[in-house]
Every structure is written in C-alpha cells, then in structure tokens.
Design a protein around this motif. Structure first.
Motif, PDB file in Angstrom:
ATOM      1  N   GLU A  26      28.863 -48.059 -80.326  1.00 44.75           N
ATOM      2  CA  GLU A  26      28.617 -49.174 -79.405  1.00 44.75           C
ATOM      3  C   GLU A  26      28.260 -50.462 -80.131  1.00 44.75           C
ATOM      4  O   GLU A  26      27.810 -51.425 -79.503  1.00 44.75           O
ATOM      5  CB  GLU A  26      27.492 -48.789 -78.429  1.00 44.75           C
ATOM      6  CG  GLU A  26      27.806 -47.611 -77.504  1.00 44.75           C
ATOM      7  CD  GLU A  26      27.461 -46.260 -78.134  1.00 44.75           C
ATOM      8  OE1 GLU A  26      27.294 -46.194 -79.377  1.00 44.75           O
ATOM      9  OE2 GLU A  26      27.346 -45.272 -77.394  1.00 44.75           O
ATOM     10  N   GLN A  33      33.963 -51.217 -73.593  1.00 45.63           N
ATOM     11  CA  GLN A  33      34.837 -50.330 -74.352  1.00 45.63           C
ATOM     12  C   GLN A  33      36.279 -50.728 -74.043  1.00 45.63           C
ATOM     13  O   GLN A  33      36.739 -50.603 -72.908  1.00 45.63           O
ATOM     14  CB  GLN A  33      34.580 -48.873 -73.946  1.00 45.63           C
ATOM     15  CG  GLN A  33      35.341 -47.865 -74.793  1.00 45.63           C
ATOM     16  CD  GLN A  33      35.017 -46.420 -74.416  1.00 45.63           C
ATOM     17  OE1 GLN A  33      34.523 -46.161 -73.308  1.00 45.63           O
ATOM     18  NE2 GLN A  33      35.285 -45.483 -75.314  1.00 45.63           N
ATOM     19  N   SER A  36      25.045 -46.116 -69.243  1.00 40.98           N
ATOM     20  CA  SER A  36      24.910 -45.759 -70.652  1.00 40.98           C
ATOM     21  C   SER A  36      23.450 -45.614 -71.044  1.00 40.98           C
ATOM     22  O   SER A  36      22.587 -46.322 -70.528  1.00 40.98           O
ATOM     23  CB  SER A  36      25.543 -46.866 -71.503  1.00 40.98           C
ATOM     24  OG  SER A  36      25.272 -46.655 -72.867  1.00 40.98           O
ATOM     25  N   LEU A  85      31.688 -41.399 -75.712  1.00 40.64           N
ATOM     26  CA  LEU A  85      32.746 -42.416 -75.646  1.00 40.64           C
ATOM     27  C   LEU A  85      34.142 -41.815 -75.518  1.00 40.64           C
ATOM     28  O   LEU A  85      35.115 -42.542 -75.377  1.00 40.64           O
ATOM     29  CB  LEU A  85      32.702 -43.335 -76.875  1.00 40.64           C
ATOM     30  CG  LEU A  85      31.447 -44.195 -77.051  1.00 40.64           C
ATOM     31  CD1 LEU A  85      31.610 -45.146 -78.237  1.00 40.64           C
ATOM     32  CD2 LEU A  85      31.123 -44.991 -75.787  1.00 40.64           C
TER      33      LEU A  85
END
Ligand SMILES: Cc1cc2nc3c(=O)[nH]c(=O)nc-3n(C[C@H](O)[C@H](O)[C@H](O)COP(=O)(O)O)c2cc1C
Ligand code: SF4
Ligand code: SF4
Ligand code: SF4
Ligand code: FES
Lengths: 582, 291
Positions: free
Chosen positions: A297, A151, A136, A93
């Motif tokens: 997440e 995000q 992802s 991330l």
C-alpha cells in the motif's frame, strides 16, 4: 520432483504478456505433454521467489488472480497450483474468489484508529461517485485521516503525496539526527542527498573497517526500532561471523502496525539514507545481497526507493564494488500484498521466497538461517538510519542524549486528537506529556492514549509524566513498540475501538497456530458481545475468560502477533476504559 | 540411502537436560519431546508425527523452558545441554488446556480420540465460549468413492499437506489457503479432488488425527451407525501388487475390509502407500453395499 497437473483454464494474452513483463522468458519448467510439466528442482527453487511479483502482475491486469492466470504462472515457475493458490489467497490485495464486475481501480479506505471516524463517509462519497471501495486495515497515513490507497487496474497504484501541513513539523531543526534531511532534501536526487551530507557515513565506514563499526554499534547501545528492541550491534556481528557465501541485508519496510507511518516518511522523504545505511550494513557484515520489502500500500515510497537504488547504482554506491570498498552489494525491491504478519521477520522471508507469509519457528535465528536459509541481518528503516550518526559522530556523541538504558533518539508517530499529528524525533526519556506539547497539545479532553500500536497498550492521562524509554515503559507494563502515540479524546467510543483492534488481529492472524488463530476470534466475539450489552460491562467470568485467553496467547503462540494480540484489549479492561458497567 | 542417526537414541555424544527435576540423557539431534519420552512422560501432540517434519503449529505439546519468555513446542525444539524443562507447571497445564479448549470451541473433535483423553486430563471446557462462538462450518466433501473430507473436523495440523507434499507423496494436490480462522486445506480454487493433482495414495488420510479425512467405507458405516471399531480385527500382510514389499494392515469388520493402513515404523513405507495398496482391495471385495 513433482509432476504438476493443471486444469484446462487458459490465461488471456494480456495475462501472458503481464507475467512475461515480470518473468522475462526464462522458464523453470519444460513441457513433456499436454497437461504435465517436469521441472528441474534447482531451477524451480531458484525462480520461486518470483511468484509474488507475478501474482501482482496478474492482479493489476485482471483485477483478480484468474484460474488461467494462476495456471500460467505455475507452469512457468514450476509451482504446484494448490500451493500458489495458498499463497495468493493469503494476501488482502489479491482477489481470488471471482472476477471483478468492473474495470476500474479500487479505493481502499482505512477503518482503523483516527481514520475510523471518517471512513464510512469517505466510502459513501467514493461509491456515490461510481467508484469501488474496500475497507482496509491501517494504511500507514495516520497523520492525515481518513487515509485512502487506490489500487490501480492496468495502471499505477496511488496514494496522496507530501500533502500534510504538519507531517514534519520539526523539518530543518538542526538538532535532528534521523529527520535532519526530511522535508529539506530533494528525495528524488542523489546530488541533493550528497549536498545534505549524504554518503559521508559510507566513506567513513570504508576508512574505519568492519570491526570498528561493530564496536561503535555495540558501544552506542542501538537497539531495534521495529518493535522487539534487539541490540543491532549483536545482530550484525552474528551475521558477520556466520558461515555462508551469500548473506543478506533486509530492510523491513512492511510497516503495518496500526498507527505507524514513520518508515513511509523515511522512504518518501529521505530514501537515499536508507540505501546508504544498507550499504554500510553490507560492508560491515559481508553481505552481498540486499532487499527492501515494502508494504503493497506504499506506492510512492516504492517509487522513491527504486529511484534511489537506480541512482545509487549509477553512482557506484551499489553494484560490484560499493564505493570502492571492494564489497559487492546490490538491492532488490519487493512489494508486499497486504498482510500485517509479513512484517514479522521470518514471515517476511517466506513471503519473499514465494511461500505463504507464515512465521517460522525460532531457533534457528535469521542471523544464521534467514532469507533462503542464509545468514541475514533484517532491520527496521529507523534502526538503519541510526547507524549514520553513530559512525559519523561516534558512540559517545550518540549516547549524549537519551538514557543509559535507551540511548539516542526515537521517532514517534503522533496521531488522533493532537493539534499537529505527524512524525517527531525526540531523545529517549522525553515524557509523554512533553511529546504531546511538541505536537501542539492534545485537543479535547484526553480519554486514553494507545502506545505502541494495536500490539501495544492503552494508558490514561495519568501517565503524562511517563518517560518514554524502553525501561520505563516496560516497568509501567506498556511498550514503545514501533513508536505509536495515538490520542483519543472523550468523544471516542473505546469499546468500538477495542472491538476494531480485536477484529484487526482476527483478520491478520496467519492462522498457523491454535492460540492465535482461535484466540483472536474468541476475543473479537467477546468485544462484539460487550458492545451488545449496552453499558452493562463484562461479567466477572468473561473477564476471567479474557485473562485465560490472553495468557495462553502470550505463552503458547508462535510469533509476536499472537503474543501481543490481547494486550491492548487487556489493558483497556484493566484500566476500566472498557468492560465496566457505565 | 545414507544412515541417519535416529533422534532420541542415546549415544556417546549426547546431551543431558533436566525434565521435571530429573536429568535425562538423549542423543544429539533429539528433541525435547524425545527427551520427555525417554523420561517416560506422556505428552499430548496433534501436529507432530514421527514420519513428518515437525511444523509445530498446534502448540498442544508446549513445555516451560527456564530462561525462555514464552513456552516452547517440545516436538520441534532440539534438546540442548543444560536445558531445564517443566512439563507439568501451571503455565504448561493452562496453555495445553486452552489449546484444546480453543479447538473444541470451533471444530468437531468427536472422532479425535487421543485429544479427547487429554481434554479430560486438563479439564478443557470448550462450551464456556458460549453458543455464539463461531465454528468451522463446511459441507462434507464427498467427491469420489475412496475417501471423504469433512473439514468441520479439521484442526489445521498441516499433516495432510506435508504427507501430500515434501514429506511423502510429492504430489502437492492440497495446501493451506486463506488466512486466520478462514484458513482451510484446499486444492487450487477448491476444485474437486478428482480434477486436482491428487493420485489417491491416501497418505493424507493415514496421518489425519481427527478423522476429518476418512475412508469412504468408514464414513458410510458411521452414517449407518454401523462403525464398530471394537469388533474390528487387523491383519498384517504384504501388498501383492508390486515388488516393493509394503506392509498392509487390513482393518476388517464383519468379514469386510473397511480400511487399510501401514505401520509408521515400517522400513519400506513409513506409513505411506499408493492407491493400489491403500484402496485396491475392491477385487477382494467389490463393495460394501454388495456384501
Ligand atoms: C506481527 C509482527 C509484525 C511486525 N511488523 C514489523 C514491521 O512492519 N516492520 C519492522 O521493522 N518490524 C516488524 N516486526 C518486527 C520484526 O519481526 C523484526 O523484529 C524487526 O524487523 C527487526 O528489526 P530491528 O531489530 O531493526 O527492529 C514485526 C513483528 C511482528 C511479530
Ligand atoms: S501467533 Fe498468529 S500470526 Fe503468529 S504464527 Fe501463530 S497464528 Fe500466525
Ligand atoms: S490422496 Fe495422496 S495425492 Fe491425494 S491429496 Fe491425499 S496425499 Fe495428496
Ligand atoms: S485434514 Fe486432518 S490432517 Fe489435514 S490439517 Fe486437517 S486435521 Fe490435519
Ligand atoms: S505437537 Fe508440537 S506443536 Fe503440535
């Protein structure tokens, strides 16, 4: 003491403010002259655990970990920039290569398991609408493919909330132990929690005393649900008996095993139960500090757990004296940043402490040398939830369902080609076929079922009579792992699925040890090669090579990731699901 | 400095473990590797060094411990009374061979002399992964006149990071970055070494087992096919720059100093030096080219 040296890159005012939002105004270091700072070692060590939260603040503000931003964080925390860069570049991330070319959020689209089918379409749609995407690994929403996680940039991260019709098919069923409140209770209200039986177990524990709780736990036969099935009573007793002024309770909510989504639903739908169980763990082991480490997440789960902690603290269930027990205990929430390996318990400790999420060698074990090298009980949320019925109803009642070797119930994460994917609680010993029936049955012609996640193994429909217990799955050469049951019908290209599984391990290996770092790459290359052979299968010497690699990875790797990284592919080859000439 | 008991020393409070069927006694705090040494058994190691904290990452030193599901790293595992260890079982030979083979399939081991001996011993065949096996492919970093970094040869043993950090230099100029096969030894954002915190002590160079880090002098001679270790002599002397008393080993080829080391077992240095001792011989001999 180290002299730190920085490049001349400066943080922007916004970055400075974002970091201040996390670190307040205490510095670990003092300037002596322009490019060198000196720091007291003790203060530096005491603040290092704020590195990950500070990096999160930079990422949200700037969309990457800028050079100036990293310098600023390092200066404030007294961390050498090379080490901080090593930490930042460890996580999915955090972007470290260059500034993003846009100001918007990034949509992470899952490309694993049941989501795989739809990911390219979703990516194309998001991009067509002018959005930015990122492929992802499993996002822990396997019951609602295709999963996405947004995000945020200078704004919150977002996942879809509570929307799936089937996620909790059993909701309200009076026979449930672990899921009894889910879908029924208001997860944002401590009053609602109390109305649904909340805090009764904590009250009971204070009456019983730690010794009786430990006896009940041992008698119950409860074992860990995070994958390793370690006896919980044994673990808690070891922490109670360990020397140390400070002890920790850690809830391992990193949940990144592909196919697993149970812990997310626990946190989203019954977060107070997690907090109550942690408070019980604290009283039982004498721990005064608690940590909930949640994968990055899971923003909704994070918000609900934070809210539950705040309300519990206000109600006196956390703080200087937990519910009048005399035990001080409070909980901090930590967000991961995209790394499956951080679910490995010792990697998780390193991650909280502000180091790279690399597993430590064991022994020594966490019960004596855990978080900050102090005694630590780390458990999976499902394990923790089991403690509530054990203390309320006693070990004997707990053992009234399940088998001798696997007492109690188990959460199963059903996904893929079943009519009602979702989370199910069933007694151990339920057969695979019964479980599928509960979920409305398989849809289409079942080709294979993945048990235990990417670290687990495939079985075929011949195994529908397999009783789902620790002992039966072990005897059958498979595993329950984290409770994953992923169903694939005959439309699924299993060579593609295995290629993706091997890519997952290649990407998620921390890279520390040779068997896993290189073995995972070689396995992935072999799967790519197999795909290119257009149905000619694997030559005998390639099968042998896979076997050689799998053995060394299982034998010589440091941690469970390397130990299991070849098992799903090996099972698929062995069962003839992939690799045979078609 | 407090007196520390040397691991491996046999003392009254020792432990006895069985290695390949023989009982071996070692001192409290000794590792299984120490016990293997005491038994006269040679063990391959890569990330282990007697002057660094064991990180047990390379896994080439694994042995079989009865009762353990997996093999264990001998270099870091403390010997415990009653352990039954096998160092040459099929499982051990297989994993050691595979570790070396895995490394050889992705890294240039041409100058990792010790490891190549072990590769032969265990019959490693790095070529069986085929020509498409991905290799570490990095351009050599020549950023100054003192030493070069050729990460094609890096096995990620962490030794240089340890030497630069907690275990010797406390400079923390380099660390591991990235993850998995993309993990590399790196400064922050991979900035050039002269811009980093590096103080050019060369302690990282001294511990590197594969020659990924090497003196610029050695690199230049190798490039010119003039590197002749068999013709080199080693002269031990004491560094004349300050009063600490570091032992220096001057490696000389054709009357020219080509690199400087210090013995790991030297009380003062434990193998570590500073920039002056390590690279400050130019006043004796300005540069290779002007020879
Ligand atoms: C690669 C890897 C990932 C893991 N991820 C998780 C996880 O996400 N959640 C979890 O509870 N345990 C995970 N584990 C297991 C933990 O190391 C540990 O055994 C567990 O948290 C202990 O809790 P339990 O005894 O309640 O199961 C993982 C292990 C490995 C090797
Ligand atoms: S097995 Fe893999 S994930 Fe675990 S320590 Fe080794 S490289 Fe890291
Ligand atoms: S020369 Fe010294 S300071 Fe520079 S990277 Fe190597 S060990 Fe660190
Ligand atoms: S550069 Fe050398 S010492 Fe550093 S990790 Fe690589 S092989 Fe080891
Ligand atoms: S020498 Fe033991 S793991 Fe590397």
């Amino acid at each position: 003491m180290a002299d730190l040296k920085f490049t001349d890159d400066q943080a922007s005012d916004a970055e400075v403010a974002a970091v201040a939002g996390v670190l307040g105004d205490t510095n670990a270091t003092e300037h002596t002259h322009e490019r060198v700072v000196r720091g007291g070692t003790a203060r530096r060590h005491a603040m290092r655990h704020l590195l990950l939260p500070a990096l999160h603040a930079l990422q949200t503000e700037s969309g990457w970990i800028s050079r100036g931003g990293l310098n600023h964080v390092c200066e404030r925390l007294g961390v050498p920039p090379a080490e901080a860069y090593g930490v930042a570049s460890f996580y999915e991330l955090f972007k470290v290569d260059e500034a993003p070319d846009h100001d918007g959020p990034v949509t992470h689209v899952c490309v694993d398991g049941p989501c795989r089918d739809g990911s390219e379409l979703v990516i194309a749609q998001v991009q067509a609408a002018g959005g930015h995407t990122h492929r992802s690994p499993c996002l822990g929403q396997c019951e609602r493919p295709t999963a996405v996680f947004i995000q945020g940039r200078r704004g919150p991260d977002v996942v879809e909330a509570d929307s799936t019709p089937f996620a909790l098919t059993q909701a309200g069923n009076p026979g449930l132990r672990l899921l009894q409140r889910m879908g029924v209770v208001d997860p944002t209200s401590i009053d609602s929690y109390r109305e649904h039986g909340g805090w009764a177990a904590l009250t009971r524990v204070i009456e019983m005393g730690a010794d009786d709780v430990l006896t009940a736990l041992s008698d119950s036969g409860l074992s860990g649900r995070g994958g390793a099935a370690f006896p919980t009573g044994f673990k808690w007793r070891a922490v109670r008996e360990a020397d140390g002024d400070t002890k920790h309770i850690v809830a391992n909510c990193d949940e990144s095993e592909p196919g697993t989504f149970k812990d997310r639903l626990i946190m989203e739908r019954d977060p107070f139960a997690l907090i109550e169980a942690m408070a019980i763990a604290a009283i039982t082991t004498g721990a005064d500090r608690g940590w909930v480490y949640i994968r990055g997440e899971y923003p909704l789960a994070t918000e609900r757990v934070r809210n539950a902690i705040d309300q519990a603290r206000a109600a006196g269930m956390l703080g200087a004296d937990v519910a009048g027990s005399g035990q001080p205990f409070d909980i901090e929430v930590r967000r991961g940043a995209g790394a499956y390996i951080c679910g490995e318990e010792t990697a998780l400790f390193n991650s909280i402490e502000g180091f790279r999420g690399e597993p430590r060698n064991k022994p020594p074990f966490p019960t004596t040398n855990g978080l900050f090298d102090q005694p630590t009980a780390i458990n999976n949320p499902e394990t923790l939830l089991n403690v509530l019925p054990i203390v309320l109803d006693g070990a004997r009642a707990y053992r009234s369902v399940g088998t001798e070797g696997s007492p109690g119930t188990r959460l199963f994460c059903l996904s893929g080609h079943v009519a009602k994917p979702g989370l199910y609680e069933m007694p151990f010993g339920t057969t695979l076929g019964e479980l599928l029936d509960l979920a409305g049955g398989a849809t289409g012609d079942t080709q294979a079922i993945l048990l235990g996640g990417a670290a687990g193994s495939f079985v075929t429909p011949d195994s529908l009579d397999l009783p789902l217990t620790l002992e039966d799955t072990r005897a059958a050469g498979t595993t329950l792992g984290s409770g994953v049951v992923m169903v694939f019908d005959t439309t699924v290209d299993l060579t593609d699925m295995c290629t993706r599984i091997s890519e997952f391990f290649r990407n998620e290996s921390c890279g520390q040890c040779v068997p896993c770092r290189v073995g995972a790459v070689r396995q992935h290359e072999m799967m790519v090669e197999l795909t290119g052979r257009n149905g000619q299968g694997l030559a005998p010497e390639r099968r042998e090579l896979h076997d050689d690699m799998a053995r060394a990875m299982a034998d010589a790797s440091i941690c469970g990731l390397g130990h299991t990284a070849a098992s799903a592919v090996a099972s698929a080859i062995k069962l003839g699901l992939i690799g045979s000439p078609s | 400095m407090t007196a520390v008991q040397q691991p491996g020393q046999s003392t009254e409070v020792g432990v006895t473990i069985s290695i390949d069927g023989r009982d071996i006694s070692v001192g409290e705090g000794a590792t299984v590797l120490d016990a293997c040494k005491a038994a006269g058994i040679d063990t391959p190691t890569l990330c282990y060094s007697d002057n660094l904290t064991p990180v047990n990452v390379c896994r080439v030193c694994v042995v079989e411990l009865e009762g353990s599901r997996t093999l264990i790293p001998s270099c870091s595992r403390p010997a415990e009374e009653g352990m039954v260890v096998h160092t040459d079982s099929e499982r051990v030979r297989h994993s050691r061979k595979m570790v070396i083979e895995f490394l050889g399939s992705g890294v240039d081991l041409s100058q990792a002399d010790d490891l190549n001996t072990w590769a032969d011993h265990y019959g490693a065949e790095p070529d069986r992964y085929g020509p498409k096996a991905e290799r570490i492919d990095e351009e050599v970093k020549i950023q100054d006149d003192l030493y070069i970094r050729d990460y094609d040869k890096c096995v990620l043993c962490y030794k240089c990071v340890e030497a630069c950090g907690d275990d010797a230099q406390h400079t923390f100029a380099i660390a591991i970055s990235g993850r998995g096969f993309e993990a590399r030894i790196s400064t922050e954002f991979d900035i050039a070494l002269p811009d980093s915190a590096c103080v050019y002590c060369g302690n990282c160079v001294a511990v590197c087992p594969t020659n990924a880090l090497q003196f610029k002098t050695e690199w230049d001679l190798r490039e010119a096919a003039q590197w002749k270790p068999e013709e080199q002599t080693v002269t031990t002397t004491v560094c004349s720059y300050c009063g600490v008393g570091c032992n220096l080993e001057m490696h000389v080829q054709d009357n020219t100093i080509v690199k400087v080391t210090s013995p790991n077992d030297h009380d003062v240095t434990s193998g570590n030096l500073c920039i002056k001792g390590r690279f400050g011989w130019q006043y004796v001999q300005p540069s290779i080219e002007k020879r």
